[in-house]
Design a protein around this motif. Structure first.
Motif, PDB file in Angstrom:
ATOM      1  N   PRO A 149      -7.185   5.510  31.589  1.00  0.00           N
ATOM      2  CA  PRO A 149      -7.876   6.556  30.828  1.00  0.00           C
ATOM      3  C   PRO A 149      -8.102   7.820  31.631  1.00  0.00           C
ATOM      4  N   PHE A 150      -8.046   7.740  32.962  1.00  0.00           N
ATOM      5  CA  PHE A 150      -8.302   8.900  33.809  1.00  0.00           C
ATOM      6  C   PHE A 150      -7.012   9.550  34.309  1.00  0.00           C
ATOM      7  N   GLY A 151      -5.874   8.986  33.930  1.00  0.00           N
ATOM      8  CA  GLY A 151      -4.622   9.457  34.515  1.00  0.00           C
ATOM      9  C   GLY A 151      -4.028  10.678  33.858  1.00  0.00           C
ATOM     10  N   ASP A 152      -4.437  10.963  32.621  1.00  0.00           N
ATOM     11  CA  ASP A 152      -3.878  12.103  31.902  1.00  0.00           C
ATOM     12  C   ASP A 152      -4.894  12.569  30.873  1.00  0.00           C
ATOM     13  N   ILE A 153      -4.764  13.811  30.440  1.00  0.00           N
ATOM     14  CA  ILE A 153      -5.682  14.348  29.445  1.00  0.00           C
ATOM     15  C   ILE A 153      -5.541  13.586  28.134  1.00  0.00           C
ATOM     16  N   THR A 154      -4.307  13.233  27.749  1.00  0.00           N
ATOM     17  CA  THR A 154      -4.101  12.541  26.477  1.00  0.00           C
ATOM     18  C   THR A 154      -4.723  11.153  26.481  1.00  0.00           C
ATOM     19  N   THR A 155      -4.658  10.453  27.598  1.00  0.00           N
ATOM     20  CA  THR A 155      -5.292   9.133  27.647  1.00  0.00           C
ATOM     21  C   THR A 155      -6.808   9.255  27.552  1.00  0.00           C
ATOM     22  N   LEU A 156      -7.348  10.303  28.150  1.00  0.00           N
ATOM     23  CA  LEU A 156      -8.783  10.557  28.024  1.00  0.00           C
ATOM     24  C   LEU A 156      -9.159  10.832  26.561  1.00  0.00           C
ATOM     25  N   MET A 157      -8.305  11.562  25.863  1.00  0.00           N
ATOM     26  CA  MET A 157      -8.579  11.889  24.466  1.00  0.00           C
ATOM     27  C   MET A 157      -8.594  10.629  23.608  1.00  0.00           C
ATOM     28  N   VAL A 158      -7.616   9.773  23.821  1.00  0.00           N
ATOM     29  CA  VAL A 158      -7.534   8.535  23.033  1.00  0.00           C
ATOM     30  C   VAL A 158      -8.711   7.622  23.344  1.00  0.00           C
ATOM     31  N   TRP A 159      -9.049   7.522  24.618  1.00  0.00           N
ATOM     32  CA  TRP A 159     -10.165   6.661  25.024  1.00  0.00           C
ATOM     33  C   TRP A 159     -11.497   7.204  24.499  1.00  0.00           C
ATOM     34  N   ALA A 160     -11.706   8.515  24.616  1.00  0.00           N
ATOM     35  CA  ALA A 160     -12.951   9.120  24.158  1.00  0.00           C
ATOM     36  C   ALA A 160     -13.112   9.005  22.646  1.00  0.00           C
ATOM     37  N   ALA A 161     -11.986   8.977  21.918  1.00  0.00           N
ATOM     38  CA  ALA A 161     -12.039   8.854  20.455  1.00  0.00           C
ATOM     39  C   ALA A 161     -12.281   7.419  20.011  1.00  0.00           C
ATOM     40  N   GLY A 162     -12.325   6.493  20.958  1.00  0.00           N
ATOM     41  CA  GLY A 162     -12.604   5.102  20.623  1.00  0.00           C
ATOM     42  C   GLY A 162     -11.447   4.358  20.009  1.00  0.00           C
ATOM     43  N   LYS A 163     -10.221   4.840  20.237  1.00  0.00           N
ATOM     44  CA  LYS A 163      -9.055   4.184  19.663  1.00  0.00           C
ATOM     45  C   LYS A 163      -8.608   2.974  20.474  1.00  0.00           C
ATOM     46  N   ALA A 164      -9.005   2.914  21.732  1.00  0.00           N
ATOM     47  CA  ALA A 164      -8.647   1.776  22.586  1.00  0.00           C
ATOM     48  C   ALA A 164      -9.725   1.610  23.645  1.00  0.00           C
ATOM     49  N   PRO A 165     -10.200   0.382  23.874  1.00  0.00           N
ATOM     50  CA  PRO A 165     -11.167   0.134  24.946  1.00  0.00           C
ATOM     51  C   PRO A 165     -10.550   0.404  26.314  1.00  0.00           C
ATOM     52  N   PHE A 166     -11.412   0.612  27.302  1.00  0.00           N
ATOM     53  CA  PHE A 166     -10.952   0.950  28.650  1.00  0.00           C
ATOM     54  C   PHE A 166      -9.959  -0.073  29.185  1.00  0.00           C
ATOM     55  N   ILE A 167     -10.289  -1.355  29.079  1.00  0.00           N
ATOM     56  CA  ILE A 167      -9.484  -2.400  29.701  1.00  0.00           C
ATOM     57  C   ILE A 167      -8.110  -2.517  29.060  1.00  0.00           C
ATOM     58  N   ASP A 168      -7.987  -2.152  27.770  1.00  0.00           N
ATOM     59  CA  ASP A 168      -6.718  -2.332  27.067  1.00  0.00           C
ATOM     60  C   ASP A 168      -5.654  -1.333  27.501  1.00  0.00           C
ATOM     61  N   PHE A 169      -6.061  -0.239  28.133  1.00  0.00           N
ATOM     62  CA  PHE A 169      -5.056   0.687  28.665  1.00  0.00           C
ATOM     63  C   PHE A 169      -4.208   0.022  29.738  1.00  0.00           C
ATOM     64  N   LEU A 170      -4.795  -0.947  30.438  1.00  0.00           N
ATOM     65  CA  LEU A 170      -4.058  -1.635  31.498  1.00  0.00           C
ATOM     66  C   LEU A 170      -2.869  -2.408  30.952  1.00  0.00           C
ATOM     67  N   ALA A 171      -2.871  -2.702  29.653  1.00  0.00           N
ATOM     68  CA  ALA A 171      -1.750  -3.421  29.052  1.00  0.00           C
ATOM     69  C   ALA A 171      -0.465  -2.599  29.071  1.00  0.00           C
ATOM     70  N   LEU A 172      -0.582  -1.294  29.284  1.00  0.00           N
ATOM     71  CA  LEU A 172       0.598  -0.431  29.365  1.00  0.00           C
ATOM     72  C   LEU A 172       1.241  -0.430  30.748  1.00  0.00           C
ATOM     73  N   PHE A 173       0.640  -1.157  31.693  1.00  0.00           N
ATOM     74  CA  PHE A 173       1.176  -1.165  33.058  1.00  0.00           C
ATOM     75  C   PHE A 173       2.622  -1.642  33.120  1.00  0.00           C
ATOM     76  N   PRO A 174       2.989  -2.784  32.483  1.00  0.00           N
ATOM     77  CA  PRO A 174       4.389  -3.236  32.584  1.00  0.00           C
ATOM     78  C   PRO A 174       5.385  -2.205  32.071  1.00  0.00           C
ATOM     79  N   ALA A 175       5.118  -1.630  30.897  1.00  0.00           N
ATOM     80  CA  ALA A 175       6.050  -0.640  30.350  1.00  0.00           C
ATOM     81  C   ALA A 175       6.146   0.588  31.243  1.00  0.00           C
ATOM     82  N   SER A 176       5.020   0.990  31.823  1.00  0.00           N
ATOM     83  CA  SER A 176       5.005   2.191  32.670  1.00  0.00           C
ATOM     84  C   SER A 176       5.797   1.983  33.950  1.00  0.00           C
ATOM     85  N   ILE A 177       5.531   0.890  34.657  1.00  0.00           N
ATOM     86  CA  ILE A 177       6.154   0.709  35.970  1.00  0.00           C
ATOM     87  C   ILE A 177       7.632   0.340  35.850  1.00  0.00           C
TER      88      ILE A 177
END
Length: 456
Positions: A195-223
Motif C-alpha cells: 500500500p505504500f509503494g505507489d500512489i495508486t496502491t495508497l488510493m485503493v487501500w484508502a478507499a477500502g477496496k482491499a485490506p492491508f494484508i491482501d496486497f501481499l498476495a500480489l507478490f508472486p505476480a510482481s516478482i
C-alpha cells in the motif's frame, strides 16, 4: 512506435464514445472537447518526440496543461455556463499537483544531499571494489529496487538507484539503458504489492477496496513478472566489469553528516507513510516535515562542525531537475482537463462492454499512455462492482503498466531526468518488448493464483 501511444489513446476514447458519460457535463463531442483533444495529442506527440525535435518535454507539457483550461474557460464564458465546476476541478487539481511536486522536490533534494556527502560514491566503491561484473551489478540493483520500493516508494527508489548506476559507469550506455529499464520495472513491480509503494496502491487501500494484508498476495505476480523482464534485459548487458584499480583508486567513505542524512531520509519516508496512514495527511506533509528536519540539521552541522566544509540545503535544491517537476505539473493538468471534459469517464463504460478482467488489464496500457493516478481515480469514482480479486488486478496493472513507456510512471520520469540523454523514450521503446513480456507473465500468474487456485 512513437505513434503507438497516441493511436492507442485515440482508440480508447473512440471505442468508449458510445457509452454513457459519468461526468457532470459531457463536453467531449463539442468543438471545445475536440479542440482540446487535438491540443493534447499534438502536445503529447512533441513530448514523445523529444529526441527528434530537441525540445525539453516539460515545455509542451506545460503548454497543453495550461492552454486547455484557458480554452475550456473561454468556452464556458461564451456559452454562459456555470464556472463553479471548473473552479472546483482546478482546486482539486492544484492540490493533487502540489502533493506530487512537493513530494518530488523533497525526494530530489535528499538525493542531492546524499550525493554531496559521497553516499553513492561510497556505495559504488563498495560494489565495484568487490569485482562484480556488469551483469551481477544489473541484477543486484534490480533486486534492491524491487525490495526497497515497497518500504519507501517507487519514485524515490528509482531516483536513488539510477544515481548509483551513473556512479558505477557513466559512459557505458548499453549497461545504463538496460539497468535503467530494469530499475524502473523493478521499482514499479515492487510498489504494486505494498500500500505504500505507489500512489495508486495508497488510493485503493484508502478507499477500502482491499485490506492491508491482501496486497501481499500480489507478490508472486510482481516478482515473477519483473524476473522475466530482467532475464530478457540481461542479454543486452555487456560482459566484463567496471574498471577498478585498487592501487590507483582512492578509497571513498561517507563524508561527515552523511549517515545522519541517511537516517533523516528514512525518518522522512516513515513520516510520510505514518502521517498518511494514521492522520490521513497527504504524503507531502510528511516529506515537508522531513525537509524541515534536513534544513535544521544543516544549520546544526554548520555550528557543530566548524572545521568541515558547510552544507547548504538551498544549494541542494538548486541542483534538482526542475524540468521534471514542471513536466508533472503540465501533464497532470492536461489529463485533468481531459477528465473535466469527460474523456476519461468513457473508459468506465468499457466495463459493461468488455467485462471486468479485460478492462482492468487494459488499465495497465492506458496508465502507461496517460498516468495511473487519474486513471485509478476514475475507476474508484465510478466504483464498479468488483470483488477483491479484480480490485487487486487493477491495482497490479496500474502499478506495473506504467513501465511499458519511459514516462508512463513517476519512476520512469525521474530516471529520465537523472539519465538525461541516455535513458530516453526511444531507448526505452527499443526494449519495451521485454517489459511487455513481463507484464503478460504477471497477468498469467495472477490468473492462475486468483482465478484457478483461489490463493488470496
Amino acid at each position: 512506435m512513437r505513434f503507438f501511444s497516441v493511436l492507442a489513446l485515440l482508440f480508447a476514447f473512440a471505442f468508449g464514445s458510445g457509452g454513457e458519460a459519468h461526468a457532470q457535463q459531457d463536453l467531449t463531442m463539442t468543438w471545445i472537447g475536440i479542440l482540446c483533444l487535438i491540443v493534447f495529442v499534438v502536445g503529447y506527440f512533441f513530448i514523445a518526440a523529444e529526441e527528434v525535435f530537441h525540445i525539453n518535454k516539460a515545455k509542451p507539457a506545460m503548454f497543453i496543461g495550461t492552454a486547455m483550461f484557458f480554452l475550456i474557460g473561454t468556452y464556458m464564458v461564451l456559452n454562459g455556463l456555470d464556472l463553479h465546476p471548473l473552479q472546483g476541478k482546478i482546486d482539486h487539481l492544484t492540490i493533487e499537483v502540489a502533493q506530487i511536486v512537493f513530494f518530488l522536490m523533497v525526494a530530489m533534494t535528499y538525493i542531492e544531499a546524499l550525493i554531496d556527502r559521497d553516499v553513492f560514491n561510497t556505495l559504488k566503491y563498495n560494489l565495484v571494489s568487490k569485482g562484480f561484473t556488469y551483469k551481477k551489478l544489473f541484477w543486484l540493483t534490480g533486486l534492491i529496487a524491487f525490495f526497497l520500493s515497497p518500504v519507501a516508494d517507487n519514485l524515490t527508489t528509482a531516483l536513488i538507484l539510477s544515481t548509483v548506476l551513473l556512479t558505477i559507469d557513466k559512459d557505458n550506455k548499453p549497461f545504463l539503458v538496460a539497468g535503467a529499464i530494469n530499475i524502473v520495472v523493478a521499482a514499479n513491480a515492487g510498489g504494486a504489492w505494498s500500500p505504500f509503494g505507489d500512489i495508486t496502491t495508497l488510493m485503493v487501500w484508502a478507499a477500502g477496496k482491499a485490506p492491508f494484508i491482501d496486497f501481499l498476495a500480489l507478490f508472486p505476480a510482481s516478482i515473477i513478472g519483473w524476473a522475466v523482464t530482467a532475464f530478457l534485459l540481461s542479454r543486452y548487458v555487456p560482459e566484463g566489469s567496471p574498471h577498478f584499480d585498487a592501487k590507483s583508486e582512492k578509497r571513498v567513505t561517507i563524508k561527515p553528516g552523511g549517515k545522519a542524512i541517511i537516517a533523516l531520509g528514512v525518518l522522512t519516508i516513515t513520516s510520510a507513510v505514518l502521517g498518511h496512514n494514521f492522520f490521513h495527511l497527504p504524503a507531502m506533509y510528511g516529506m515537508m516535515f522531513g525537509f524541515s528536519l534536513l534544513s535544521l540539521y544543516v544549520y546544526y552541522f554548520k555550528k557543530a562542525y566548524k572545521n568541515e566544509e558547510p552544507m547548504h540545503v538551498f544549494h541542494f535544491m538548486s541542483k534538482i531537475e526542475h524540468d521534471t517537476l514542471l513536466f508533472f505539473f503540465g501533464i497532470l493538468s492536461a489529463v485533468g482537463a481531459l477528465h473535466f471534459l469527460g474523456f476519461l469517464e468513457y473508459l468506465i463504460a468499457l466495463y459493461d462492454k468488455l467485462g471486468q478482467s479485460p478492462v482492468n488489464i487494459a488499465v495497465g496500457f492506458v496508465s502507461a499512455i496517460i498516468d495511473n493516478v487519474p486513471v485509478m481515480s476514475a475507476v474508484l469514482n465510478a466504483n464498479p462492482k468488483m470483488g477483491l480479486d479484480q480490485w487487486l488486478l487493477v491495482t497490479l496493472t496500474a502499478g506495473i503498466g506504467g513501465s511499458l513507456i519511459s514516462f508512463g510512471s513517476a519512476a520512469g520520469v525521474g530516471v529520465m531526468g537523472k539519465l538525461r540523454g541516455i535513458y530516453t523514450f526511444g531507448a526505452h521503446m527499443k526494449l519495451a518488448w521485454t517489459v511487455l513480456a513481463g507484464y503478460i507473465v504477471s497477468l498469467v500468474v495472477w490468473y492462475v493464483q486468483f482465478e484457478i487456485l483461489g490463493l488470496f
